[in-house]
Design a protein around this motif. Structure first.
Motif, PDB file in Angstrom:
ATOM      1  N   ASN A  95       2.657  -3.961  14.324  1.00 17.26           N
ATOM      2  CA  ASN A  95       2.413  -5.397  14.391  1.00 17.26           C
ATOM      3  C   ASN A  95       0.978  -5.702  14.796  1.00 17.26           C
ATOM      4  OD1 ASN A  95       5.030  -5.728  13.608  1.00 17.26           O
ATOM      5  ND2 ASN A  95       5.715  -6.739  15.463  1.00 17.26           N
TER       6      ASN A  95
ATOM      7  N   ASP B  63       3.843  -5.203   2.728  1.00 16.56           N
ATOM      8  CA  ASP B  63       3.605  -6.203   3.768  1.00 16.56           C
ATOM      9  C   ASP B  63       2.421  -7.095   3.383  1.00 16.56           C
ATOM     10  OD1 ASP B  63       2.988  -7.608   6.169  1.00 16.56           O
ATOM     11  OD2 ASP B  63       3.997  -6.024   7.310  1.00 16.56           O
TER      12      ASP B  63
ATOM     13  N   CYS C 219      -1.049  -5.356  11.765  1.00 17.91           N
ATOM     14  CA  CYS C 219      -0.885  -6.514  10.879  1.00 17.91           C
ATOM     15  C   CYS C 219      -1.656  -7.724  11.402  1.00 17.91           C
ATOM     16  CB  CYS C 219       0.590  -6.870  10.741  1.00 17.91           C
ATOM     17  SG  CYS C 219       1.548  -5.679   9.783  1.00 17.91           S
TER      18      CYS C 219
ATOM     19  N   ASP D 157       0.842  -9.196   5.099  1.00 15.65           N
ATOM     20  CA  ASP D 157      -0.187  -9.261   6.139  1.00 15.65           C
ATOM     21  C   ASP D 157      -1.283  -8.232   5.907  1.00 15.65           C
ATOM     22  OD1 ASP D 157       0.885 -11.362   7.641  1.00 15.65           O
ATOM     23  OD2 ASP D 157       2.130 -10.020   8.843  1.00 15.65           O
TER      24      ASP D 157
ATOM     25  N   HIS E 276       6.858   0.564   4.361  1.00 15.47           N
ATOM     26  CA  HIS E 276       6.948  -0.874   4.637  1.00 15.47           C
ATOM     27  C   HIS E 276       5.578  -1.533   4.456  1.00 15.47           C
ATOM     28  CE1 HIS E 276       8.662  -4.494   6.293  1.00 15.47           C
ATOM     29  NE2 HIS E 276       7.657  -4.574   7.137  1.00 15.47           N
ATOM     30  N   ALA E 277       4.531  -0.840   4.874  1.00 14.00           N
ATOM     31  CA  ALA E 277       3.172  -1.378   4.790  1.00 14.00           C
ATOM     32  C   ALA E 277       2.752  -1.649   3.347  1.00 14.00           C
ATOM     33  CB  ALA E 277       2.187  -0.422   5.462  1.00 14.00           C
TER      34      ALA E 277
END
Length: 161
Positions: A111, A146, A114, A148, A142-143
């Motif tokens: 986090n 993402d 991000c 962000d 996951h990245a």
């Protein structure tokens, strides 16, 4: 097992299934004092987050931080809510001031990566993300999706090509 305990367990199950309204319905008949329990607050918090009701979720996350200042969960949730409310600098501050136990959680580093990416602090972001990936390799997948991390996509892919 009491009826109240059964309702809390059922509500947890509903949250895991993404059935937030059903979870809230399970908890609503509980006595007011039970709504102050950490497990009930967390379920209600997850329901609000699941419904993207960030301001209400932030209020409950802040309550968790106050009730359990040594536990990382409230801080992670509070920071996420702040970020979703467009207060990313405040989200970084919340995580930075949180308990030392946060630094044992891969999600802390992810986090922070991000949030720093969204703030344009790309080198800091990459450093946090690398630590997150070392702790939990699944976060790398996951990245890739993402939003962000869109500004860092090319650099992330180049690091692990």
């Amino acid at each position: 097992m009491t009826d109240a305990e059964r309702k809390i367990i059922a509500a947890q199950g509903y949250v895991e299934l993404g059935l937030y309204e059903e979870a809230r319905e399970e908890l609503s008949p509980l006595p007011a004092a039970m709504h102050e329990r950490v497990d009930v607050i967390e379920i209600m918090l997850l329901c609000l987050m699941g419904r993207q009701q960030w301001a209400g979720a932030l209020a409950l996350a802040t309550k968790l931080c106050q009730q359990e200042p040594a536990e990382p969960g409230g801080y992670i949730h509070a920071a996420f809510c702040l970020h979703e409310l467009g207060k990313t600098t405040e989200a970084v501050d919340v995580l930075s001031r949180g308990p030392a136990s946060l630094r044992t959680k891969p999600v802390f580093y992810y986090n922070m990566g991000c949030y720093h990416a969204r703030l344009g602090h790309f080198d800091q972001s990459l450093s946090y993300l690398e630590r997150a990936f070392e702790m939990d390799g699944d976060l790398r997948q996951h990245a890739k999706k993402d939003r962000d991390l869109d500004a860092l996509r090319v650099r992330l892919e180049a690091q692990h090509a």
